[in-house]
Design a protein around this motif. Structure first.
Motif, short mmCIF file in Angstrom:
data_model
loop_
_atom_site.label_atom_id
_atom_site.label_comp_id
_atom_site.label_asym_id
_atom_site.label_seq_id
_atom_site.Cartn_x
_atom_site.Cartn_y
_atom_site.Cartn_z
N TYR A 38 19.98 64.89 91.50
CA TYR A 38 21.32 64.31 91.54
C TYR A 38 21.70 64.01 92.99
CZ TYR A 38 26.40 64.08 91.45
OH TYR A 38 27.70 63.68 91.63
N MET A 39 22.04 62.75 93.26
CA MET A 39 22.44 62.34 94.61
C MET A 39 23.96 62.17 94.60
SD MET A 39 19.58 62.16 96.42
CE MET A 39 19.73 60.98 97.75
N ASP A 40 24.66 63.09 95.23
CA ASP A 40 26.10 63.23 94.97
C ASP A 40 26.96 62.09 95.50
OD1 ASP A 40 25.71 63.97 97.59
OD2 ASP A 40 27.09 65.67 97.53
N LEU A 41 26.46 61.25 96.41
CA LEU A 41 27.29 60.13 96.87
C LEU A 41 26.91 58.82 96.20
CD1 LEU A 41 27.88 61.05 100.62
CD2 LEU A 41 29.20 61.67 98.60
N GLY A 42 25.99 58.88 95.27
CA GLY A 42 25.68 57.71 94.45
C GLY A 42 24.88 56.64 95.16
N SER A 43 24.94 55.43 94.63
CA SER A 43 24.07 54.36 95.13
C SER A 43 24.84 53.45 96.09
CB SER A 43 23.54 53.54 93.96
OG SER A 43 24.61 53.00 93.23
N PHE A 44 24.08 52.72 96.92
CA PHE A 44 24.70 51.91 97.97
C PHE A 44 25.47 50.72 97.43
CE2 PHE A 44 22.54 54.57 100.95
CZ PHE A 44 23.33 54.49 102.09
N ASP A 45 25.22 50.30 96.20
CA ASP A 45 26.04 49.20 95.68
C ASP A 45 27.47 49.67 95.45
OD1 ASP A 45 25.21 50.68 93.38
OD2 ASP A 45 25.84 49.00 92.13
N SER A 46 27.63 50.84 94.83
CA SER A 46 29.00 51.32 94.63
C SER A 46 29.64 51.73 95.96
CB SER A 46 29.07 52.43 93.59
OG SER A 46 28.01 53.33 93.75
N ILE A 47 28.84 52.24 96.90
CA ILE A 47 29.39 52.63 98.20
C ILE A 47 29.98 51.43 98.93
CG2 ILE A 47 28.80 53.51 100.50
CD1 ILE A 47 26.77 55.39 99.10
N TYR A 48 29.23 50.31 98.98
CA TYR A 48 29.78 49.18 99.75
C TYR A 48 30.91 48.48 98.99
CZ TYR A 48 27.78 44.82 97.72
OH TYR A 48 27.49 43.75 96.93
N ARG A 49 30.84 48.52 97.66
CA ARG A 49 31.94 47.89 96.91
C ARG A 49 33.24 48.63 97.16
NH1 ARG A 49 27.75 46.47 93.14
NH2 ARG A 49 27.48 44.23 93.45
N LYS A 50 33.14 49.95 97.36
CA LYS A 50 34.34 50.75 97.59
C LYS A 50 34.75 50.78 99.07
CE LYS A 50 35.40 55.39 96.07
NZ LYS A 50 34.51 56.32 95.37
#
Ligand code: ATP
Ligand code: MG
Length: 282
Positions: free
Chosen positions: A83-95
């Motif tokens: 489990y990667m707790d900060l998720g994927s880079f697509d959702s990171i940059y969208r946010k």
């Protein structure tokens, strides 16, 4: 580790894509958080896929999301991953918008290390490098997931492509065999997207079909990063990844000695600082 459905407690849904749904689960006996991917498959290929997934037990690298185990359930296969707790880079940059250059340096270093490991150790190519398959955790580690280990699984998922963005190299569009250099193209596209917070190959204001977009990528002069905005070594790295002819495009291992990548892993602290600043913006 033999994972059974009854040992897993579902905590929340993390997202879904063309291949299935991913949930955050707790493996109760070991008190381990996991990401469980549920993929719909044909019953007839179930055993074959489970067999092909066995190789994941041998994929051990700090740049690859760990595999805990997989089990079948009816028409589904459930795959349990780190489990990667900060998720994927697509959702990171969208946010949070554009990803800073030092983070992109660490990301590039990690992806190239992961690709080099997969190929040198297991003769595996990734085949699906894109922002949603690059994950981050709060220790500042960046890892790749969803690589093409199972031929049967690739076959059953390839039929369901519904994307609006393409990371596919020109040679793949033209039907040539996949090579590690195709992954390099996908990395170049991904970096442009994360640096600008926008998928780069869909001209603004144009309503392109996926077919028009593929044609544009393969045959037109593509936009490049502005060297007045980004460091020159980064622009050069991305341009190198996006060389259309695979003969002239370097492989992942060669790119590890590119100027942009060489000292990138020394910037780990800047990744941690960036992560802390994201929390403030939440
Ligand atoms: P596609 O199906 O086209 O490949 P995708 O990569 O977005 O798209 P999934 O692989 O099903 O689809 O993943 C869905 C989402 O689940 C991802 O975008 C990511 O945010 C999240 N996710 C996947 N694996 C993990 C993981 N190991 N840890 C944390 N989050 C994850
Ligand atoms: Mg994915």
């Amino acid at each position: 580790l033999n994972i059974r459905q009854e040992d897993l407690k579902i905590i929340s849904e993390l997202g879904s894509g063309a291949s299935g749904t991913v949930s955050k689960v707790l493996h109760v006996p070991t008190n381990t958080l996991m990401a469980m991917k549920v993929v719909r498959i044909e019953l007839s290929v179930r055993q074959q896929i489970l067999k092909e997934l066995q190789i994941l037990y041998e994929c051990n690298s700090p740049f690859i999301v760990s595999f805990y185990g997989a089990f079948p359930q009816g028409n589904f296969i459930k795959i349990c991953l780190e489990y990667m707790d900060l998720g994927s880079f697509d959702s990171i940059y969208r946010k949070h918008g554009r990803v800073p250059i030092d983070v992109l340096g660490m990301l590039t270093f990690s992806v190239l290390q992961g690709l080099t490991y997969l190929y040198n150790t297991h003769r595996i190519m990734h085949r699906d490098i894109k922002p949603s398959n690059i994950l981050l955790n709060s220790s500042g580690e960046i890892k790749i997931c969803d690589f093409g280990i199972s031929k049967e699984m690739i076959n059953s998922i390839a039929n369901t492509f519904v994307g609006t963005a393409s990371y596919m190299s020109p040679e793949r569009m033209q039907g040539s065999n996949y090579t590690v250099k195709s992954d390099v193209w996908s990395l170049g596209t991904t970096l442009m997207e994360l640096a600008t917070a926008r998928y780069p190959f869909r001209p603004e204001g144009e309503n392109m079909s996926i077919f028009e977009m593929l044609d544009y990528i393969a045959n037109e002069q593509l936009p490049t990063l502005d060297p007045n905005v980004f460091p020159i070594e980064f622009c050069d790295f991305v341009n190198t990844c996006l060389i259309k002819d695979p003969v002239n495009r370097p492989n992942p291992e060669a790119l590890l000695s590119h100027r942009f990548v060489k000292n990138a892993h020394l910037k780990r602290r800047n990744v941690i600082t960036w992560i802390a600043s994201l929390d403030l913006k939440k």
